[in-house]
Design a protein around this motif. Structure first.
Motif, mmCIF file in Angstrom:
data_model
loop_
_atom_site.group_PDB
_atom_site.id
_atom_site.type_symbol
_atom_site.label_atom_id
_atom_site.label_comp_id
_atom_site.label_asym_id
_atom_site.label_seq_id
_atom_site.Cartn_x
_atom_site.Cartn_y
_atom_site.Cartn_z
ATOM 1 N N MET A 54 7.186 -8.780 -9.946
ATOM 2 C CA MET A 54 7.190 -7.344 -9.707
ATOM 3 C C MET A 54 8.469 -6.736 -10.264
ATOM 4 O O MET A 54 9.551 -7.276 -10.070
ATOM 5 C CB MET A 54 7.058 -7.066 -8.204
ATOM 6 C CG MET A 54 6.943 -5.583 -7.865
ATOM 7 S SD MET A 54 6.711 -5.312 -6.101
ATOM 8 C CE MET A 54 5.097 -6.038 -5.871
ATOM 9 N N LYS A 55 8.342 -5.580 -10.973
ATOM 10 C CA LYS A 55 9.501 -4.939 -11.543
ATOM 11 C C LYS A 55 10.384 -4.344 -10.450
ATOM 12 O O LYS A 55 9.942 -4.081 -9.340
ATOM 13 C CB LYS A 55 9.055 -3.856 -12.520
ATOM 14 C CG LYS A 55 8.285 -4.390 -13.724
ATOM 15 C CD LYS A 55 7.906 -3.264 -14.659
ATOM 16 C CE LYS A 55 7.141 -3.806 -15.874
ATOM 17 N NZ LYS A 55 6.747 -2.724 -16.796
ATOM 18 N N LEU A 56 11.655 -4.124 -10.825
ATOM 19 C CA LEU A 56 12.634 -3.628 -9.864
ATOM 20 C C LEU A 56 12.249 -2.249 -9.335
ATOM 21 O O LEU A 56 12.362 -1.964 -8.145
ATOM 22 C CB LEU A 56 14.021 -3.587 -10.516
ATOM 23 C CG LEU A 56 15.170 -3.122 -9.608
ATOM 24 C CD1 LEU A 56 15.310 -4.025 -8.404
ATOM 25 C CD2 LEU A 56 16.474 -3.063 -10.394
ATOM 26 N N LYS A 57 11.758 -1.365 -10.237
ATOM 27 C CA LYS A 57 11.416 -0.014 -9.788
ATOM 28 C C LYS A 57 10.215 -0.033 -8.842
ATOM 29 O O LYS A 57 10.149 0.753 -7.893
ATOM 30 C CB LYS A 57 11.145 0.899 -10.974
ATOM 31 C CG LYS A 57 10.014 0.463 -11.871
ATOM 32 C CD LYS A 57 9.840 1.442 -13.029
ATOM 33 C CE LYS A 57 8.695 1.028 -13.938
ATOM 34 N NZ LYS A 57 8.526 1.962 -15.065
ATOM 35 N N ASP A 58 9.248 -0.952 -9.093
ATOM 36 C CA ASP A 58 8.116 -1.063 -8.175
ATOM 37 C C ASP A 58 8.575 -1.574 -6.821
ATOM 38 O O ASP A 58 8.122 -1.094 -5.772
ATOM 39 C CB ASP A 58 7.061 -2.008 -8.757
ATOM 40 C CG ASP A 58 6.504 -1.486 -10.076
ATOM 41 O OD1 ASP A 58 6.493 -0.259 -10.253
ATOM 42 O OD2 ASP A 58 6.095 -2.297 -10.912
ATOM 43 N N LEU A 59 9.483 -2.557 -6.837
ATOM 44 C CA LEU A 59 9.992 -3.105 -5.594
ATOM 45 C C LEU A 59 10.786 -2.063 -4.808
ATOM 46 O O LEU A 59 10.702 -2.003 -3.574
ATOM 47 C CB LEU A 59 10.864 -4.330 -5.910
ATOM 48 C CG LEU A 59 11.391 -5.116 -4.697
ATOM 49 C CD1 LEU A 59 10.228 -5.668 -3.880
ATOM 50 C CD2 LEU A 59 12.308 -6.245 -5.157
ATOM 51 N N SER A 60 11.538 -1.219 -5.514
ATOM 52 C CA SER A 60 12.335 -0.204 -4.824
ATOM 53 C C SER A 60 11.442 0.813 -4.123
ATOM 54 O O SER A 60 11.760 1.289 -3.029
ATOM 55 C CB SER A 60 13.257 0.498 -5.822
ATOM 56 O OG SER A 60 12.507 1.156 -6.820
ATOM 57 N N ILE A 61 10.301 1.170 -4.746
ATOM 58 C CA ILE A 61 9.371 2.110 -4.109
ATOM 59 C C ILE A 61 8.801 1.503 -2.834
ATOM 60 O O ILE A 61 8.707 2.170 -1.781
ATOM 61 C CB ILE A 61 8.237 2.481 -5.081
ATOM 62 C CG1 ILE A 61 8.790 3.227 -6.296
ATOM 63 C CG2 ILE A 61 7.179 3.336 -4.389
ATOM 64 C CD1 ILE A 61 9.419 4.561 -5.959
ATOM 65 N N ILE A 74 10.143 -0.820 -0.947
ATOM 66 C CA ILE A 74 11.210 -0.875 0.063
ATOM 67 C C ILE A 74 11.448 0.508 0.660
ATOM 68 O O ILE A 74 11.680 0.667 1.869
ATOM 69 C CB ILE A 74 12.498 -1.445 -0.565
ATOM 70 C CG1 ILE A 74 12.279 -2.910 -0.983
ATOM 71 C CG2 ILE A 74 13.667 -1.330 0.400
ATOM 72 C CD1 ILE A 74 13.457 -3.505 -1.718
ATOM 73 N N GLY A 75 11.386 1.542 -0.183
ATOM 74 C CA GLY A 75 11.584 2.902 0.310
ATOM 75 C C GLY A 75 10.524 3.297 1.317
ATOM 76 O O GLY A 75 10.819 3.927 2.347
ATOM 77 N N ILE A 76 9.252 2.960 1.054
ATOM 78 C CA ILE A 76 8.165 3.303 1.982
ATOM 79 C C ILE A 76 8.362 2.581 3.312
ATOM 80 O O ILE A 76 8.207 3.168 4.402
ATOM 81 C CB ILE A 76 6.801 2.926 1.372
ATOM 82 C CG1 ILE A 76 6.559 3.718 0.085
ATOM 83 C CG2 ILE A 76 5.685 3.193 2.365
ATOM 84 C CD1 ILE A 76 6.480 5.202 0.275
ATOM 85 N N ILE A 77 8.736 1.295 3.229
ATOM 86 C CA ILE A 77 8.979 0.544 4.475
ATOM 87 C C ILE A 77 10.158 1.142 5.229
ATOM 88 O O ILE A 77 10.149 1.256 6.461
ATOM 89 C CB ILE A 77 9.231 -0.940 4.142
ATOM 90 C CG1 ILE A 77 7.958 -1.555 3.527
ATOM 91 C CG2 ILE A 77 9.641 -1.713 5.386
ATOM 92 C CD1 ILE A 77 8.152 -2.956 3.016
ATOM 93 N N GLY A 78 11.193 1.574 4.487
ATOM 94 C CA GLY A 78 12.352 2.194 5.125
ATOM 95 C C GLY A 78 11.995 3.479 5.849
ATOM 96 O O GLY A 78 12.534 3.778 6.918
ATOM 97 N N ILE A 79 11.077 4.254 5.272
ATOM 98 C CA ILE A 79 10.650 5.501 5.926
ATOM 99 C C ILE A 79 9.994 5.199 7.261
ATOM 100 O O ILE A 79 10.236 5.886 8.272
ATOM 101 C CB ILE A 79 9.684 6.265 4.993
ATOM 102 C CG1 ILE A 79 10.440 6.805 3.779
ATOM 103 C CG2 ILE A 79 9.000 7.406 5.733
ATOM 104 C CD1 ILE A 79 9.549 7.438 2.734
#
Length: 677
Positions: A1-8, A10-15
């Motif tokens: 998985m690309k870094l930008k996909d992983l960051s999205i 992680i962001g949703i889980i963080g919300i």
């Protein structure tokens, strides 16, 4: 998985975690600033898009930002109720708006809530709902328009697929926006509920738990409530406005700024009228010229500048158009384009224009779509685009059908009449103009509306002019299908088979046969009106026998035998015997002896006298069969079928010739005549 996909992710889980875990004040300040920045970015992007589909991620983004905003509301509410403090951002917004006067702050905040909930949110929700409904209702019409443009040759297959894909994506987008707008409405309601909780809950907690006085508790939690409401409602207002802009954007050539400047200010004369009205208000009302004079003069100058630019642009456009026309005439492509020959053309006189004009009720384009579908189902042939045009060289009511630039059929129509074909006996009371049915050459009459019902009661077959044209065009396409099928069309059929049967195609092409050899076999099948829709069976047979012979005539015979079930069903009816004319032993022997073998293949070389005798006896037997009401059909042995077909091609091309191997064993055969020498 690309870094930008992983960051999205992680962001949703963080919300989601923000709603459960308490956040430090400094992190909450950062997230609130990010929320405002994101909302402003979305608004600016929505203003810069030319088409709603350029921002197709908006429905999903709307849900994510709504969830993020609600998570921030939960976090700020937790800090307000627990600590009486929610960070510098919330406190700054509350103090700045209130300005030391809590009542003023509440009034301003309530105005924002009303604008957000009643005006923006409700409006966006309604527009999204109507847009989704209208988009879905308009889909069939748009699809028919694309098919009409494709049949008229205005677009190619690739462009048609792109347009269909865009229509589907538009329907999906507006449907998603209709659902996502409901979340925006719920978010606005949740903001009001959270406001009440922060105000009254904080006021009670401040006095009961934190030991504040009535005045301090009221002041502190009022400021925090106003600040918290503003930092959530302002981004919500921006995103709701963006949603409204997205769903109200129609197809245009520029973004919102371009459209406003090019459309709102496209009439300079109207600015003069507005300027005059403003100046009159200044001179004849208490407003005074001090306020209105600068605005009026500015509008006059803007109108003058715009008119000057429009005149300059018009001159430039005219010069550019003249230069383009000159370049087109000089370019070699202008001559090369004249060499293009359309596979099928339908030309008509000016009196038949209502047939193709949809504004006059013409449905010729729709009928051509159905003809192409019918040919695909019956013959397995993808009919290319049929070019439709008027031709002043034809008679007003005449039409012509061309195959590769050559006229192969003509006909005449009377648009205000009906074509009535006799059931076998004539009714003298049916008055009309004698003519010939163009597709099958049957005698017929052109009758008016008054005689239509009487003709139908008398057993006549009555059809309208568009149906006459559609039937004629269909029969012409079937008769010349073998000419229409070229190598390019064969390549498209092969590619279609390869999608589901790659192993079969890879084995056949190019190891066993070339594309040209396959095209010859398919054309021979179409010439005898044998459907090539079952390409898998055809290719399997060619792969089996292509290694033994390259003669397309012999390979066609193998394919016909493989398609015996299909050929049997084509000529037989359930429960009835198949009436045929059989070829006698003497004629079979004569044909077999007349076959000449060459390096290019075999052909029939029968002497002229014997050929004439065969013709006469075949015609005699065929006429007897036709008079009995049965379809003429010749049945012979497999070894001479293709040579007998060659013999009959010039004079009796429409009479089918079958071999015993092409009929299923359970078919009952009744010989009604024998042809011998």
């Amino acid at each position: 998985m690309k870094l930008k996909d992983l960051s999205i992710l992680i962001g949703i889980i963080g919300i989601v975690l923000m709603m459960v875990l308490p956040l430090p004040v400094w992190l909450l300040d950062v997230l609130l600033i990010i929320n405002i920045s994101t909302a402003l970015t979305i608004l600016l992007v929505s203003m810069s898009t030319k088409d709603a589909l350029q921002f197709s991620i908006f429905p999903a983004l709307l849900l994510i930002t709504t969830l993020f905003r609600l998570a921030l509301n939960v976090s700020t509410t937790r800090n307000i109720l627990a600590n009486g403090y929610a960070g510098h951002v919330v406190e700054t917004f509350g103090n700045f708006v209130a300005g030391g006067q809590i009542a003023v702050g509440f009034v301003i905040f309530l105005i924002l809530v009303v604008v957000q909930f009643i005006v923006i949110t409700k409006g966006s929700e309604r527009v999204a709902e109507v847009a989704a409904r209208f988009t879905l209702d308009a889909m069939p019409g748009k699809q028919m328009s694309i098919d009409a443009d494709l049949n008229a040759g205005l677009i190619n297959e690739h462009q048609a697929r792109e347009r269909r894909s865009k229509i589907e994506r538009e329907a999906d987008f507006y449907g998603a926006m209709d659902g996502a707008s409901k979340f925006v409405k719920g978010d606005a309601i949740a903001g009001i509920v959270i406001l009440i909780i922060n105000l009254f809950g904080g006021f009670i907690i401040g006095m009961a738990i934190h030991g504040m006085s009535f005045g301090d508790s009221l002041h502190t939690y009022s400021i925090l409530t106003i600040g918290d409401g503003l930092v959530s409602q302002i981004p919500a207002l921006l995103i709701s406005t963006a949603a409204g802009l997205i769903v109200t954007r129609s197809a245009s050539e520029g973004n919102l700024s371009h459209d406003i400047t090019s459309q709102l200010f496209s009439q300079p004369k109207l600015l003069y009228i507005v300027a005059g009205t403003v100046l009159l208000l200044g001179f004849f009302t208490p407003i005074g010229p001090i306020s209105t004079l600068p605005i009026g003069l500015l509008l006059i100058y803007a109108g003058y500048s715009m008119q000057k630019n429009l005149n300059k642009k018009q001159i430039e456009d005219e010069q550019m158009e003249e230069e383009q026309q000159i370049e087109e005439v000089r370019s070699p492509e202008s001559v090369i384009s004249l060499l293009q020959v359309d596979p099928i053309e339908f030309e008509f006189g000016y009196g038949l224009i209502p047939l193709a004009d949809t504004q006059q009720g013409g449905d010729l384009l729709d009928r051509i779509i159905m003809i192409r579908r019918q040919c695909a189902l019956e013959l397995g042939l993808v009919v290319p685009v049929i070019r439709i045009r008027d031709n002043i060289q034809l008679k007003p009511n005449e039409y012509a059908i061309k195959i590769k630039g050559n006229t192969v059929a003509r006909g005449e129509l009377l648009l205000n009449h009906y074509l009535a074909m006799s059931p076998g006996y004539d009714d003298d009371s049916i008055a009309g103009i004698e003519t010939v049915e163009p597709a099958f050459g049957l005698p017929a009459l052109w009758i008016d509306e008054a005689n239509k019902e009487r003709a139908e009661l008398s057993g006549y077959t009555v059809v309208d002019p568009p149906s006459v044209v559609a039937t004629h065009l269909t029969e012409v396409i079937k008769r010349h299908a073998h000419e229409i099928l070229g190598r390019q069309e064969t390549k498209a059929l092969v590619d279609n088979v390869k999608d589901a049967n790659p192993a079969l195609v890879d084995e056949l092409i190019p190891n066993v046969m070339s594309l040209g050899d396959i095209q010859k076999v398919l054309a021979k099948l179409l010439k005898e009106k044998v459907s090539i829709r079952d390409l898998v069976t055809i290719f399997e047979t060619l792969a089996d026998y292509g290694g033994y012979t390259k003669d397309p005539d012999v390979l066609t015979e193998y394919v016909r035998q493989a398609l015996s079930r299909q050929i049997t069903l084509q000529y037989t009816q359930t429960g009835e015997a198949l009436k045929v004319i059989t070829v006698g032993p003497s004629l079979e022997k004569k044909i077999a002896e007349s076959v000449q073998q060459t390096e290019q293949g075999s052909y029939l070389a029968m002497d002229p006298n014997a050929t004439q005798t065969v013709y006469q006896k075949l015609v005699e037997q065929i006429n007897k069969l036709i008079q009995s009401g049965a379809q003429p059909l010749i049945l012979t042995s497999p070894t001479i079928r293709m040579y007998l077909r060659q013999l009959m091609d010039r004079t009796m091309q429409d009479v089918p010739v079958l071999s015993y191997s092409e009929l299923e064993p359970n078919v009952e055969i009744q010989s009604v005549g024998v042809v011998n020498l």
